[in-house]
Design a protein around this motif. Structure first.
Motif, PDB file in Angstrom:
ATOM      1  N   LEU A  28       0.820  -1.212   0.000  1.00 22.08           N
ATOM      2  CA  LEU A  28       0.000   0.000   0.000  1.00 22.08           C
ATOM      3  C   LEU A  28       0.854   1.263   0.000  1.00 22.08           C
ATOM      4  O   LEU A  28       0.477   2.277  -0.584  1.00 22.08           O
ATOM      5  N   SER A  29       2.022   1.204   0.618  1.00 18.06           N
ATOM      6  CA  SER A  29       2.876   2.386   0.646  1.00 18.06           C
ATOM      7  C   SER A  29       3.549   2.628  -0.701  1.00 18.06           C
ATOM      8  O   SER A  29       3.948   3.749  -0.995  1.00 18.06           O
ATOM      9  N   LYS A  30       3.666   1.603  -1.536  1.00 16.59           N
ATOM     10  CA  LYS A  30       4.315   1.737  -2.838  1.00 16.59           C
ATOM     11  C   LYS A  30       3.353   2.079  -3.969  1.00 16.59           C
ATOM     12  O   LYS A  30       3.785   2.267  -5.099  1.00 16.59           O
ATOM     13  N   ILE A  31       2.053   2.151  -3.697  1.00 17.29           N
ATOM     14  CA  ILE A  31       1.079   2.471  -4.742  1.00 17.29           C
ATOM     15  C   ILE A  31       1.328   3.884  -5.237  1.00 17.29           C
ATOM     16  O   ILE A  31       1.566   4.796  -4.459  1.00 17.29           O
ATOM     17  N   LYS A  32       1.266   4.045  -6.572  1.00 18.62           N
ATOM     18  CA  LYS A  32       1.433   5.361  -7.170  1.00 18.62           C
ATOM     19  C   LYS A  32       0.436   5.523  -8.315  1.00 18.62           C
ATOM     20  O   LYS A  32      -0.194   4.550  -8.730  1.00 18.62           O
ATOM     21  N   ALA A  33       0.298   6.730  -8.804  1.00 15.03           N
ATOM     22  CA  ALA A  33      -0.637   7.015  -9.889  1.00 15.03           C
ATOM     23  C   ALA A  33      -0.263   6.183 -11.110  1.00 15.03           C
ATOM     24  O   ALA A  33       0.904   6.038 -11.452  1.00 15.03           O
ATOM     25  N   GLY A  34      -1.262   5.594 -11.745  1.00 12.50           N
ATOM     26  CA  GLY A  34      -1.045   4.774 -12.934  1.00 12.50           C
ATOM     27  C   GLY A  34      -1.070   3.283 -12.656  1.00 12.50           C
ATOM     28  O   GLY A  34      -1.153   2.491 -13.583  1.00 12.50           O
ATOM     29  N   ASP A  35      -0.999   2.874 -11.383  1.00 12.89           N
ATOM     30  CA  ASP A  35      -1.043   1.455 -11.042  1.00 12.89           C
ATOM     31  C   ASP A  35      -2.452   0.910 -11.272  1.00 12.89           C
ATOM     32  O   ASP A  35      -3.442   1.580 -10.975  1.00 12.89           O
ATOM     33  N   GLN A  36      -2.537  -0.310 -11.777  1.00 15.12           N
ATOM     34  CA  GLN A  36      -3.819  -0.983 -11.905  1.00 15.12           C
ATOM     35  C   GLN A  36      -4.061  -1.760 -10.621  1.00 15.12           C
ATOM     36  O   GLN A  36      -3.206  -2.541 -10.205  1.00 15.12           O
ATOM     37  N   VAL A  37      -5.219  -1.534 -10.001  1.00 12.30           N
ATOM     38  CA  VAL A  37      -5.516  -2.147  -8.710  1.00 12.30           C
ATOM     39  C   VAL A  37      -6.885  -2.801  -8.722  1.00 12.30           C
ATOM     40  O   VAL A  37      -7.713  -2.539  -9.595  1.00 12.30           O
ATOM     41  N   VAL A  38      -7.115  -3.648  -7.715  1.00  9.08           N
ATOM     42  CA  VAL A  38      -8.405  -4.280  -7.486  1.00  9.08           C
ATOM     43  C   VAL A  38      -8.801  -3.971  -6.047  1.00  9.08           C
ATOM     44  O   VAL A  38      -7.989  -4.128  -5.134  1.00  9.08           O
ATOM     45  N   THR A  39     -10.038  -3.533  -5.848  1.00  6.14           N
ATOM     46  CA  THR A  39     -10.501  -3.218  -4.498  1.00  6.14           C
ATOM     47  C   THR A  39     -11.031  -4.484  -3.827  1.00  6.14           C
ATOM     48  O   THR A  39     -11.163  -5.529  -4.455  1.00  6.14           O
ATOM     49  N   ILE A  40     -11.375  -4.363  -2.543  1.00  8.86           N
ATOM     50  CA  ILE A  40     -11.910  -5.513  -1.816  1.00  8.86           C
ATOM     51  C   ILE A  40     -13.288  -5.910  -2.339  1.00  8.86           C
ATOM     52  O   ILE A  40     -13.720  -7.037  -2.159  1.00  8.86           O
ATOM     53  N   GLY A  41     -13.961  -4.979  -3.046  1.00  5.93           N
ATOM     54  CA  GLY A  41     -15.246  -5.284  -3.676  1.00  5.93           C
ATOM     55  C   GLY A  41     -15.085  -5.806  -5.090  1.00  5.93           C
ATOM     56  O   GLY A  41     -16.049  -5.929  -5.829  1.00  5.93           O
ATOM     57  N   ILE A  64     -14.879   7.068 -14.880  1.00  8.60           N
ATOM     58  CA  ILE A  64     -15.622   7.389 -13.663  1.00  8.60           C
ATOM     59  C   ILE A  64     -14.619   7.382 -12.523  1.00  8.60           C
ATOM     60  O   ILE A  64     -13.925   6.396 -12.294  1.00  8.60           O
ATOM     61  N   TYR A  65     -14.536   8.491 -11.803  1.00 12.26           N
ATOM     62  CA  TYR A  65     -13.563   8.628 -10.719  1.00 12.26           C
ATOM     63  C   TYR A  65     -14.243   8.345  -9.393  1.00 12.26           C
ATOM     64  O   TYR A  65     -15.228   8.977  -9.036  1.00 12.26           O
ATOM     65  N   LEU A  66     -13.717   7.356  -8.677  1.00 14.03           N
ATOM     66  CA  LEU A  66     -14.268   6.934  -7.397  1.00 14.03           C
ATOM     67  C   LEU A  66     -13.203   7.069  -6.325  1.00 14.03           C
ATOM     68  O   LEU A  66     -12.035   6.767  -6.556  1.00 14.03           O
ATOM     69  N   VAL A  67     -13.625   7.501  -5.121  1.00 10.04           N
ATOM     70  CA  VAL A  67     -12.701   7.680  -4.010  1.00 10.04           C
ATOM     71  C   VAL A  67     -12.913   6.541  -3.016  1.00 10.04           C
ATOM     72  O   VAL A  67     -14.042   6.266  -2.599  1.00 10.04           O
ATOM     73  N   PHE A  68     -11.820   5.863  -2.654  1.00 10.20           N
ATOM     74  CA  PHE A  68     -11.855   4.758  -1.707  1.00 10.20           C
ATOM     75  C   PHE A  68     -10.851   5.016  -0.597  1.00 10.20           C
ATOM     76  O   PHE A  68      -9.879   5.749  -0.774  1.00 10.20           O
ATOM     77  N   ASP A  69     -11.081   4.372   0.545  1.00  7.88           N
ATOM     78  CA  ASP A  69     -10.059   4.349   1.584  1.00  7.88           C
ATOM     79  C   ASP A  69      -8.881   3.554   1.044  1.00  7.88           C
ATOM     80  O   ASP A  69      -9.051   2.609   0.267  1.00  7.88           O
ATOM     81  N   LEU A  70      -7.696   3.912   1.458  1.00  7.31           N
ATOM     82  CA  LEU A  70      -6.504   3.207   0.999  1.00  7.31           C
ATOM     83  C   LEU A  70      -6.547   1.741   1.403  1.00  7.31           C
ATOM     84  O   LEU A  70      -6.065   0.870   0.687  1.00  7.31           O
ATOM     85  N   SER A  71      -7.190   1.458   2.527  1.00 13.29           N
ATOM     86  CA  SER A  71      -7.281   0.070   2.997  1.00 13.29           C
ATOM     87  C   SER A  71      -8.248  -0.764   2.152  1.00 13.29           C
ATOM     88  O   SER A  71      -8.282  -1.987   2.286  1.00 13.29           O
ATOM     89  N   ALA A  72      -9.002  -0.136   1.242  1.00 11.77           N
ATOM     90  CA  ALA A  72      -9.936  -0.868   0.386  1.00 11.77           C
ATOM     91  C   ALA A  72      -9.229  -1.496  -0.810  1.00 11.77           C
ATOM     92  O   ALA A  72      -9.837  -2.260  -1.553  1.00 11.77           O
ATOM     93  N   ILE A  73      -7.952  -1.221  -0.994  1.00 12.50           N
ATOM     94  CA  ILE A  73      -7.202  -1.808  -2.092  1.00 12.50           C
ATOM     95  C   ILE A  73      -6.800  -3.218  -1.695  1.00 12.50           C
ATOM     96  O   ILE A  73      -6.077  -3.421  -0.716  1.00 12.50           O
ATOM     97  N   ALA A  74      -7.274  -4.204  -2.452  1.00 12.15           N
ATOM     98  CA  ALA A  74      -6.959  -5.598  -2.146  1.00 12.15           C
ATOM     99  C   ALA A  74      -5.629  -6.010  -2.747  1.00 12.15           C
ATOM    100  O   ALA A  74      -4.839  -6.708  -2.108  1.00 12.15           O
ATOM    101  N   GLN A  75      -5.371  -5.601  -3.984  1.00 10.84           N
ATOM    102  CA  GLN A  75      -4.119  -5.990  -4.624  1.00 10.84           C
ATOM    103  C   GLN A  75      -3.769  -5.030  -5.746  1.00 10.84           C
ATOM    104  O   GLN A  75      -4.639  -4.378  -6.302  1.00 10.84           O
ATOM    105  N   VAL A  76      -2.491  -4.964  -6.040  1.00 12.53           N
ATOM    106  CA  VAL A  76      -1.999  -4.187  -7.163  1.00 12.53           C
ATOM    107  C   VAL A  76      -1.775  -5.183  -8.296  1.00 12.53           C
ATOM    108  O   VAL A  76      -0.918  -6.050  -8.199  1.00 12.53           O
ATOM    109  N   LYS A  77      -2.573  -5.067  -9.363  1.00 15.81           N
ATOM    110  CA  LYS A  77      -2.471  -6.021 -10.472  1.00 15.81           C
ATOM    111  C   LYS A  77      -1.239  -5.761 -11.319  1.00 15.81           C
ATOM    112  O   LYS A  77      -0.507  -6.662 -11.651  1.00 15.81           O
ATOM    113  N   GLN A  78      -1.043  -4.508 -11.693  1.00 16.55           N
ATOM    114  CA  GLN A  78       0.067  -4.183 -12.586  1.00 16.55           C
ATOM    115  C   GLN A  78       0.596  -2.813 -12.215  1.00 16.55           C
ATOM    116  O   GLN A  78      -0.113  -1.822 -12.332  1.00 16.55           O
ATOM    117  N   PRO A  79       1.843  -2.746 -11.772  1.00  9.36           N
ATOM    118  CA  PRO A  79       2.424  -1.440 -11.472  1.00  9.36           C
ATOM    119  C   PRO A  79       2.517  -0.579 -12.718  1.00  9.36           C
ATOM    120  O   PRO A  79       2.602  -1.086 -13.830  1.00  9.36           O
TER     121      PRO A  79
END
Length: 126
Positions: A28-41, A64-79
């Motif tokens: 979570l600390s290494k996430i940056k703009a442009g990363d492809q991620v999957v949320t817990i949902g 569509i721009y959605l705002v999530f808590d940082l803890s809602a990120i389940a995984q980073v698919k592709q940096p």
């Protein structure tokens, strides 16, 4: 006996869980703009913005721009991959690697024509 049971429980349950939590914090600390991620949902998106103060992340999901808590990120698919800049010199350098038109015409001659040239040269040498 109780100490051995506690030690076994520590090595089988507590220690692996701490390692997993540490790995998640680093991810979570290494996430940056442009990363492809999957949320817990299971919503897939691209990170657009990260707000460290509020611990939120803005995801771009097909415009569509959605705002999530940082803890809602389940995984980073592709940096994110830094785009490579191409210049006019790069494209100009690519062209000379092609064979000149006159050489290409010689290569495309039928084998019988090329063979007769070789036979003519042998006859001239005799």
């Amino acid at each position: 006996m109780i100490i051995a049971l506690f030690a076994l429980m520590y090595f089988l349950m507590i220690r692996p869980q701490r390692k997993q939590q540490q790995k998640r914090r680093e991810q979570l600390s290494k996430i940056k703009a442009g990363d492809q991620v999957v949320t817990i949902g299971r919503l897939h998106g691209v990170v657009d913005e990260i707000n460290e103060a509020e611990k939120t992340v803005t995801l771009d999901c097909d415009g569509i721009y959605l705002v999530f808590d940082l803890s809602a990120i389940a995984q980073v698919k592709q940096p994110a991959i830094a785009p490579t800049a191409t210049t006019a010199n790069d494209t100009a350098n690519a062209k000379p690697s092609e064979a000149p038109a006159s050489d290409a015409a010689d290569e495309n001659q039928p084998a019988s024509t090329q063979g007769s040239d070789a036979a003519d040269q042998k006859n001239d040498n005799k």
